[in-house]
Design an enzyme around this catalytic site. Structure first.
Site, PDB file in Angstrom:
ATOM      1  N   GLY A 156       0.829  -1.193   0.000  1.00  0.00           N
ATOM      2  CA  GLY A 156       0.000   0.000   0.000  1.00  0.00           C
ATOM      3  C   GLY A 156       0.863   1.242   0.000  1.00  0.00           C
ATOM      4  O   GLY A 156       0.584   2.222  -0.690  1.00  0.00           O
ATOM      5  N   ALA A 157       1.939   1.176   0.799  1.00  0.00           N
ATOM      6  CA  ALA A 157       2.915   2.259   0.867  1.00  0.00           C
ATOM      7  C   ALA A 157       4.151   1.700   1.541  1.00  0.00           C
ATOM      8  O   ALA A 157       4.121   0.632   2.150  1.00  0.00           O
ATOM      9  CB  ALA A 157       2.362   3.455   1.639  1.00  0.00           C
ATOM     10  N   MET A 158       5.259   2.448   1.449  1.00  0.00           N
ATOM     11  CA  MET A 158       6.524   1.995   2.030  1.00  0.00           C
ATOM     12  C   MET A 158       7.279   3.185   2.586  1.00  0.00           C
ATOM     13  O   MET A 158       7.443   4.198   1.910  1.00  0.00           O
ATOM     14  CB  MET A 158       7.364   1.271   0.964  1.00  0.00           C
ATOM     15  CG  MET A 158       8.743   0.852   1.441  1.00  0.00           C
ATOM     16  SD  MET A 158       8.640  -0.282   2.842  1.00  0.00           S
ATOM     17  CE  MET A 158      10.232   0.040   3.611  1.00  0.00           C
TER      18      MET A 158
ATOM     19  N   HIS B  76       0.656   6.818   8.906  1.00  0.00           N
ATOM     20  CA  HIS B  76       1.348   5.569   9.231  1.00  0.00           C
ATOM     21  C   HIS B  76       2.794   5.613   8.747  1.00  0.00           C
ATOM     22  O   HIS B  76       3.739   5.343   9.508  1.00  0.00           O
ATOM     23  CB  HIS B  76       0.606   4.400   8.585  1.00  0.00           C
ATOM     24  CG  HIS B  76       1.224   3.058   8.820  1.00  0.00           C
ATOM     25  ND1 HIS B  76       0.684   2.131   9.674  1.00  0.00           N
ATOM     26  CD2 HIS B  76       2.341   2.472   8.309  1.00  0.00           C
ATOM     27  CE1 HIS B  76       1.429   1.044   9.688  1.00  0.00           C
ATOM     28  NE2 HIS B  76       2.444   1.232   8.856  1.00  0.00           N
ATOM     29  N   GLU B  77       2.973   5.955   7.477  1.00  0.00           N
ATOM     30  CA  GLU B  77       4.324   5.952   6.919  1.00  0.00           C
ATOM     31  C   GLU B  77       5.206   7.023   7.554  1.00  0.00           C
ATOM     32  O   GLU B  77       6.410   6.816   7.757  1.00  0.00           O
ATOM     33  CB  GLU B  77       4.264   6.144   5.401  1.00  0.00           C
ATOM     34  CG  GLU B  77       3.441   5.108   4.658  1.00  0.00           C
ATOM     35  CD  GLU B  77       3.818   3.673   4.982  1.00  0.00           C
ATOM     36  OE1 GLU B  77       5.020   3.403   5.256  1.00  0.00           O
ATOM     37  OE2 GLU B  77       2.921   2.812   4.990  1.00  0.00           O
TER      38      GLU B  77
ATOM     39  N   ASN C 201      10.225   4.323   3.063  1.00  0.00           N
ATOM     40  CA  ASN C 201      11.592   4.699   2.714  1.00  0.00           C
ATOM     41  C   ASN C 201      11.920   6.071   3.302  1.00  0.00           C
ATOM     42  O   ASN C 201      11.177   7.034   3.116  1.00  0.00           O
ATOM     43  CB  ASN C 201      11.770   4.753   1.192  1.00  0.00           C
ATOM     44  CG  ASN C 201      11.225   3.527   0.500  1.00  0.00           C
ATOM     45  OD1 ASN C 201      11.581   2.406   0.818  1.00  0.00           O
ATOM     46  ND2 ASN C 201      10.331   3.741  -0.445  1.00  0.00           N
TER      47      ASN C 201
END
Length: 841
Positions: free
Chosen positions: A251-253, A287-288, A255
């Protein structure tokens, strides 16, 4: 399974100097990696995967090397500081891991961008490394690519210079290999600054308008400002870019400094986005960005503490958005999404605990069980927050970040910091929750006049009872009930006296803040039912939640559940609507389509929803409440399921009025409008039209609405056409295959054809989405649907040979147990449930 020695034990990198030369047309990558580090032995090993290593230099002297499986083995002249230079070639992939290319359409033209995804262990596909979270190092990145006019390149750190077509980026802070990231293509974006001067940006391909990025930019900026204040720790980098990629496996990362997202989780139509879509984008961003401290600044030492990253970020997304947008009531989303996800999964015997020993790195992807690591883990931390209080939690986190910044940590380090801030030995309590799977059922009963509370592990389906015990925060409204239940059984006291003193029914686990469910005996349950309307909303929703699970575990009669639904049907709170919807979905499992029981079931659903649909209407009204706006799509979906004629016709009129511009239908009800049309007015021309709309749609949320509707079709010809289309990447992106498959396998009319498709195309699907490590969710989606003995046998037959694959073993085992439990439940209780539905008044 033998413990695998970590390569960082003998060679600790300090700095990577990385050079990549990338050609999209030939899909080739020429790389040079220079690693400076400390060797504790003369035999050094580096991770690699599918790299063609051409030469190795040690301290600038050519040396002999050996590539064995996933390692490059090198002999260095002496222990101590060493400089390794490796020249190699590899390929640009299409499977969304490593360095990969993603194709998209822009104005009828096919274009290609390049992005990266290295978590958990895919950095080794891009460059030789100690690809372990504990091997933190700094990175200096240089990239040359087949650059075209109008393209840009983004990376973790700001770009410093371009020399002869090579883009050089500033050195990173010490970080794990899995957090390195870059991307290039026709991107554009918008930027702003936080109050402390952090540059915040949102970027996407030029297929998307700038206006689609404004919501995300605002949330990202305010999230960073919130976290700097909450953590009492400055954001550690000069910038924070958010990048939407047209094809992304997660969904997302997180980095560090270059967070990557699926387009659906970053971009929004500024003129037509529902509150649900805004909440989704906002919580993913929060969240990220929580990870930029918790996971990036301080990183788990090894993958067995993956929960330390994900559980915390999952909790903090709600803490942050609740502070930024209090009118959204975001904790309600936690109760309707994360809590049921955790409770359903964690009740199956064999499911993993939050903290899992990782011996075989090839099995790392099996740890990414969102129901446990994300949902259950965040529920544990919500429980911790309730016990400690916000002030002590914040102080503890400040201590934690100060002690471990730019380094690694384990779970005990967090507990130590929180204990220092609060004076509470929180680690002792959490040990029972982190290191053993499952959760307890607390039974409240009156025996010989005394109120008794007892705990035992709650299971759905076949199980071995290991007689586990937990330290349970009981959160009762009776003062005589202790704060913690640590034994199997306690006597609270004389019930009649307690009842007189408290002037209300007994409730346990108020606020639904702890990870367990409650069974009340007949005496206590009758008291609750007599005072049902006096209870708070969250307590009523929890009763629905717990009774649903007890029904599935065959621990309460259906006669309890259906009357509870009817008693709460007029409640105006959307939290109740969500909980009712989940109970109805469970009852649906017992009903075969097209039968008399099916007609009675639909009559019940209509009975539960008709008055609310009439009250709410199809469109929002000025000044309407949060509950009304969030209840409307739930009630309309129920009305379609209940075959409410007036609603079906009204939704059909909405479709007809917007037939040439479906994207303009209010996003709050667009999905149910399309689903209604497919179910009740669908034909070949509608299918062709919706698929044409899907192909040209730019808005990911609109595409998701179309796919959800098309996958509900009962037309076998249309279903067959969709299944053929799944292999056409120009129509359905690899990132979207899982959602298409999940919707199709859940459609009773499509179940057989979809199951056949999976078995026939397993190898193709595995290669397309990044290998068998990415296939766990397809197994789970399948198991969540199957409920007959025939399907159980077919499931066992197909997946039994795949148990030898480490990343699939636990998933197959748990999902087989899930199907067995459901088959037994349906066989045993079908008639009882159908009778209860028939008797509903």
């Amino acid at each position: 399974m033998a413990v695998v020695k970590q390569l960082a034990d003998v060679f600790q990198p300090e700095n990577y100097n990385l050079y990549f030369e990338i050609d999209r047309e030939t899909k080739t990558i020429v790389g040079r990696t220079i690693i400076t580090g400390e060797a504790s032995t003369t035999d050094v090993k580096l991770h690699q995967n599918k790299l063609h290593v051409k030469s190795v230099f040690v301290n600038d002297i050519a040396t002999v090397f050996l590539v064995v499986d996933d390692e490059i083995r090198i002999t260095v002249p002496a222990v101590g500081k060493v400089r390794l230079t490796i020249d190699y070639e590899t390929v640009l992939t299409d499977d969304m891991v490593g360095i990969y290319s993603a194709v998209y359409q822009d104005g009828g033209e096919t274009k290609r961008v390049v992005g990266t995804h290295f978590e958990p262990a895919f950095a080794r596909q891009a460059f030789p490394a100690i690809d372990e979270p504990g091997a933190k190092a700094t990175f200096e990145l240089a990239i040359k690519y087949d650059e075209r006019p109008g393209e840009m390149i983004l990376a973790n750190m700001p770009e410093q210079q371009v020399v002869a077509g090579v883009h050089y980026f500033a050195k990173t802070a010490p970080m794990a290999t899995y957090l390195l990231a870059f991307a290039f293509g026709e991107f554009h974006g918008i930027t702003t600054q936080t109050a402390t001067g952090v540059e915040v940006g949102v970027f996407a391909t030029t297929a998307h308008a700038t206006a689609e990025m404004t919501f995300a930019l605002d949330i990202a900026k305010r999230s960073i400002e919130f976290y700097e204040d909450y953590y009492q720790t400055a954001y550690p980098l000069p910038k924070s870019w958010q990048l939407a990629l047209p094809n992304f496996s997660a969904g997302a990362m997180e980095n560090w400094g270059l967070v990557m997202y699926r387009e659906a989780f970053l971009l929004l139509d500024p003129d037509n986005s529902s509150l649900t879509e805004k909440q989704s984008v906002a919580t993913v961003i929060a969240h990220e960005l929580a990870h930029q401290w918790f996971g990036d600044l301080v990183t788990m030492q090894w993958w067995d503490d993956l929960w330390l990253n994900e559980s915390f970020a999952n909790m903090m997304q709600y803490v942050a958005i609740d502070a930024l947008e209090p009118d959204w009531h975001i904790w309600q989303l936690f109760l309707t999404d994360d809590v049921p996800l955790a409770l359903n999964r964690d009740a199956i015997d064999g499911v993993q605990p939050i903290h899992v020993t990782v011996a075989d790195p090839t099995a790392l992807n099996a740890l990414f069980d969102d129901a446990i690591v994300y949902a259950k883990g965040s529920r544990m931390l919500v429980m911790v927050r309730m016990l400690l209080g916000d002030a002590a939690l914040r102080t503890g986190l400040k201590i934690y970040f100060a002690q471990h910044a730019y380094r690694n940590a384990i779970g005990d380090d967090l507990w130590a910091a929180l204990a220092s801030a609060s004076g509470i030995a929180i680690g002792e309590l959490m040990a029972t929750w982190l290191n053993q799977p499952g959760y307890p059922l607390v039974t409240a009963s009156v025996e010989a006049g005394d109120l008794i509370l007892s705990q035992q592990q709650f299971f759905i389906g076949d199980h071995n009872n290991d007689k586990r015990l937990w330290q349970l925060p009981l959160h009762s409204n009776y003062a005589a009930v202790p704060e913690l239940l640590t034994e199997q059984r306690i006597v609270v006291g004389d019930y009649a006296q307690l009842r007189r003193e408290n002037q209300g029914p007994l409730l346990v686990n108020m606020e639904n803040g702890a990870h367990f469910i409650v069974a009340y005996d007949t005496t206590l349950w009758d008291d609750i039912q007599q005072h049902l309307q006096t209870l708070r909303v969250v307590d009523k929703a929890q009763l629905l939640q717990d009774q649903r699970l007890l029904l599935v575990a065959q621990l309460v009669p259906t006669q309890r559940v259906v009357p509870l639904l009817l008693a709460l049907s007029d409640d105006k709170h959307s939290l109740i609507k969500h909980a009712m919807n989940q109970v109805v979905a469970t009852l649906r499992m017992f009903v075969a389509e097209g039968t008399v029981a099916d007609k009675r079931f639909r009559r019940l659903v209509n009975q539960l929803s008709a008055s609310e649909v009439t009250r709410l209407g199809l469109s929002s009204r000025d000044g309407e409440t949060f509950d009304d706006s969030t209840s409307r799509p739930i009630m309309l979906e129920a009305a379609v399921t209940g075959e409410n004629y007036a609603t079906i016709v009204a939704l059909h009129r909405v479709f007809g009025a917007n037939n040439t511009h479906l994207a303009n239908i209010s996003s709050d009800i667009r999905r149910v409008v399309l689903v209604n049309e497919v179910l009740n007015f669908g034909d070949t021309s509608l299918f062709d039209y919706l698929m044409a709309e899907y192909m040209k749609a730019r808005d990911a949320n609109y595409r998701a609405d179309i796919s959800a509707a098309v996958a509900r079709s009962r037309d076998l010809t249309a279903i067959a056409q969709v299944l053929r289309t799944l292999k056409n990447g120009a129509v359905i992106k690899p990132q979207d295959l899982r959602s298409w498959y999940g919707d199709l396998i859940a459609n009773e009319a499509a179940e057989q054809a979809t199951w056949d498709w999976l078995r026939e195309n397993w190898q193709w699907l595995s290669e397309t989405v990044g290998g068998e490590a990415k296939m766990n969710r397809y197994i789970r989606l399948t198991a969540q649907t199957f409920k007959t003995r025939k399907r159980l046998i077919e499931f066992q037959s197909f997946f039994e040979p795949k148990r030898v694959v480490p990343v699939l073993q636990r998933e197959i085992q748990v999902d087989e147990m899930m199907i067995k439990g459901r088959v037994s439940l349906v066989d045993t209780s079908r008639q009882l449930v159908n009778d209860a539905i028939a008797d509903a008044r």
